[in-house]
Design a protein around this motif. Structure first.
Motif, PDB file in Angstrom:
ATOM      1  N   ALA A 172       5.242  10.422  -6.666  1.00 50.48           N
ATOM      2  CA  ALA A 172       6.102   9.445  -5.993  1.00 50.48           C
ATOM      3  C   ALA A 172       7.302   9.059  -6.850  1.00 50.48           C
ATOM      4  O   ALA A 172       8.273   8.502  -6.351  1.00 50.48           O
ATOM      5  CB  ALA A 172       5.293   8.201  -5.634  1.00 50.48           C
ATOM      6  N   SER A 483       1.156   7.535  -1.586  1.00 51.78           N
ATOM      7  CA  SER A 483       2.328   7.088  -0.829  1.00 51.78           C
ATOM      8  C   SER A 483       2.143   5.664  -0.315  1.00 51.78           C
ATOM      9  O   SER A 483       3.025   5.121   0.356  1.00 51.78           O
ATOM     10  CB  SER A 483       2.583   8.035   0.353  1.00 51.78           C
ATOM     11  OG  SER A 483       1.443   8.089   1.202  1.00 51.78           O
ATOM     12  N   ARG A 488      -0.453   1.775  -5.044  1.00 50.51           N
ATOM     13  CA  ARG A 488       0.323   2.011  -6.247  1.00 50.51           C
ATOM     14  C   ARG A 488       0.490   0.724  -7.061  1.00 50.51           C
ATOM     15  O   ARG A 488       0.358   0.730  -8.275  1.00 50.51           O
ATOM     16  CB  ARG A 488       1.699   2.585  -5.878  1.00 50.51           C
ATOM     17  CG  ARG A 488       1.651   3.936  -5.188  1.00 50.51           C
ATOM     18  CD  ARG A 488       3.037   4.450  -4.911  1.00 50.51           C
ATOM     19  NE  ARG A 488       3.693   4.838  -6.155  1.00 50.51           N
ATOM     20  CZ  ARG A 488       5.001   4.801  -6.360  1.00 50.51           C
ATOM     21  NH1 ARG A 488       5.812   4.354  -5.405  1.00 50.51           N
ATOM     22  NH2 ARG A 488       5.517   5.185  -7.497  1.00 50.51           N
TER      23      ARG A 488
END
Length: 546
Positions: A172, A483, A488
């Motif tokens: 990412a 994603s 994250r």
């Protein structure tokens, strides 16, 4: 020629001295500026539209594939264009790439802007972007930025304006590593010495460079973004900057004198806040100020016999009175940092989620005792060496740290060297402690991989302290592959928690972004990142003859 209001009495000069809480008296440049009364104005005649901007050191490489220091990224960022550009919220916006998509987790497709040309007239096409990426992953260059593309398998030109990037694994952070300051598209075939005579597609063209003296660029009148953007009309009797001489002035006192004399027009984050406090009273100068994203930090060599125990690193953190340093050197114009990410970043951990180290000398003493470092007869528990550049602000900071650590029984030796020598030592791991700033790179979560990932030891990255933690590596890999921003963020918060506990480095503070310029320069709008993008729209009036 005499300067209006140039006189500064010794009594007034003393007002700009600061007494820190540790008992050390720190004086700024105010007393030095007294001597301007004795100096005549140095003659300077520049062509109309020309300006002189001070930088602290020569760029180590204007080829953005290889240049990793602040000057390379800031000056090089005016010569080259990236695929995407960071906005004021650190979100990535289209630039050379007008759009992109991911048909699957291992494929990125970039659609390039048509009509862009390099400074030598060649069209910028997909083959140039492919070449730039392949040169970073194919081993033709030895560069720390190669690590930013370790997840890339290959790049392909689908057609003249379409680039396909095939990944070994999801990443990412790839898009950020293709952003301004970090990435610049070079013409296909550009070799390892390309940085000596760079040819980009940015708003300014390279003219010449002399190591440790200057870099000269001139406006690119065929710049694609100028054709697309409706730049504000130029002020009456003004014009866009046509030519910039980035002059290398390592000494901040000299920089302040050059600005006051009018021998230089601009300095961005060069002089200390103490000097700025003095200079802003000058009628010929103006100061633009605002919050900045760069972070000042120190890094420990965790392989060093004295620093391998995290309790020693924590003791150093407890011995540092960060707010006192900000108040003394930056006159309060800075915010304390507990993470490398800038304030307000979506992935930044909250302060109450992290181990913290407020100024606490008794705690520092306990930690050192527990780590097996009792006080000697002279009260010294250990001797450490800190390496810095000759940058005046950093040297002042190091001098204060020396006094503060002494209270905890740590004798700190300071070794300053010109930037090239200092940076070479840092890259080789030839240090115990060093101080620097992250500029631009810390605006994305990939900073944690680059600065602390086990695969990022130089020359593959910026993990100069040789820190390694399997859990951190696992979290970074998981976050990079996801994603889902919520996933994250959870991973990155845990990374920050581990780093705050093990403390391979200490984020210190975010200094304000300060640009000092003569009043012949108009429309200066500094960016939070501290880059030089404001030069594209800035204007200059009259000439520089004195």
């Amino acid at each position: 020629m005499r300067f209006a209001h140039a006189h500064l009495s010794a009594r007034n000069a003393r007002r700009f001295c600061v007494r820190g809480r540790w008992g050390t008296r720190i004086c700024g440049v105010a007393m030095v500026l007294v001597f301007l009364n004795l100096a005549g104005c140095r003659g300077r005649v520049e062509e109309p539209g020309s300006v002189v901007m001070i930088i602290e050191s020569s760029p180590n490489n204007l080829d953005l594939r290889q240049g990793t220091d602040a000057q390379s990224e800031r000056v090089g960022g005016q010569i080259f264009d990236a695929l995407v550009k960071k906005d004021e919220h650190y979100e990535l916006q289209p630039w050379l790439a007008t759009s992109w998509e991911q048909p699957d987790a291992l494929t990125w497709v970039f659609h390039l802007r048509d009509g862009v040309r390099f400074h030598d007239g060649r069209p910028l096409e997909a083959a140039d972007v492919v070449y730039t990426i392949e040169s970073l992953i194919g081993g033709s260059l030895v560069t720390a930025k190669g690590g930013n593309f370790a997840s890339v398998d290959r790049a392909e030109a689908r057609d003249r304006l379409t680039v396909v990037v095939r990944m070994k694994r999801p990443d990412a952070g790839l898009l950020f590593n293709m952003s301004d300051g970090l990435f610049g598209v070079v013409p296909r075939g550009s070799g390892r010495d390309f940085g000596l005579h760079p040819v980009g597609s940015g708003p300014f063209k390279f003219v010449s460079a002399v190591q440790d003296k200057e870099v000269i660029v001139e406006r690119n009148h065929d710049y694609w973004a100028d054709r697309l953007d409706a730049l504000a009309p130029v002020t009456a009797r003004a014009q866009r900057i046509e030519r910039i001489r980035f002059t290398v002035v390592p000494d901040t006192i000299t920089s302040a004198l050059e600005l006051k004399k009018g021998s230089a027009d601009l300095a961005s984050n060069v002089v200390t806040l103490d000097m700025i406090h003095t200079l802003e009273a000058e009628p010929s100068l103006k100061v633009e100020s605002g919050p900045g994203s760069p972070v000042v930090y120190v890094t420990f060599n965790v392989t060093d016999s004295l620093l391998k125990d995290k309790r020693v690193r924590q003791a150093v953190a407890c011995a540092i009175d960060r707010q006192a340093i900000v108040d003394a050197i930056w006159r309060g114009q800075g915010r304390l940092a507990n993470s490398l990410l800038p304030t307000g970043h979506w992935a930044a951990a909250a302060d109450d989620e992290l181990a913290r180290y407020p100024h606490d000398v008794p705690r520092a003493l306990r930690l050192l005792e527990e780590a097996g470092f009792p006080a000697g007869k002279d009260g010294v528990r250990m001797r450490l060496t800190m390496k810095t550049s000759t940058d005046e602000t950093t040297r002042l900071m190091a001098a204060i740290l020396q006094q503060q650590l002494r209270a905890a029984g740590i004798a700190l030796e300071i070794r300053s060297a010109e930037f090239g020598t200092f940076y070479a030592d840092v890259t080789k791991g030839a240090f115990q402690i060093y101080a620097l700033r992250w500029i631009g790179s810390n605006e994305d979560t990939d900073i944690f991989r680059y600065a602390y990932g086990s695969g990022s030891f130089p020359p593959k990255g910026g993990n100069r302290g040789r820190y390694s933690n399997a859990r951190v590596d696992s979290l970074l890999a998981e976050a990079s592959a996801s994603s889902d921003r919520a996933v994250r963020k959870k991973d990155y918060v845990e990374v920050q928690q581990i780093l705050a506990e093990e403390l391979p480095g200490i984020p210190l503070w975010y200094p304000n972004n300060e640009v000092v310029h003569t009043r012949r320069i108009l429309n200066v709008q500094p960016r939070a990142s501290g880059n030089f993008d404001f030069l594209r729209e800035a204007e200059v009036t009259g000439d520089a003859a004195h």
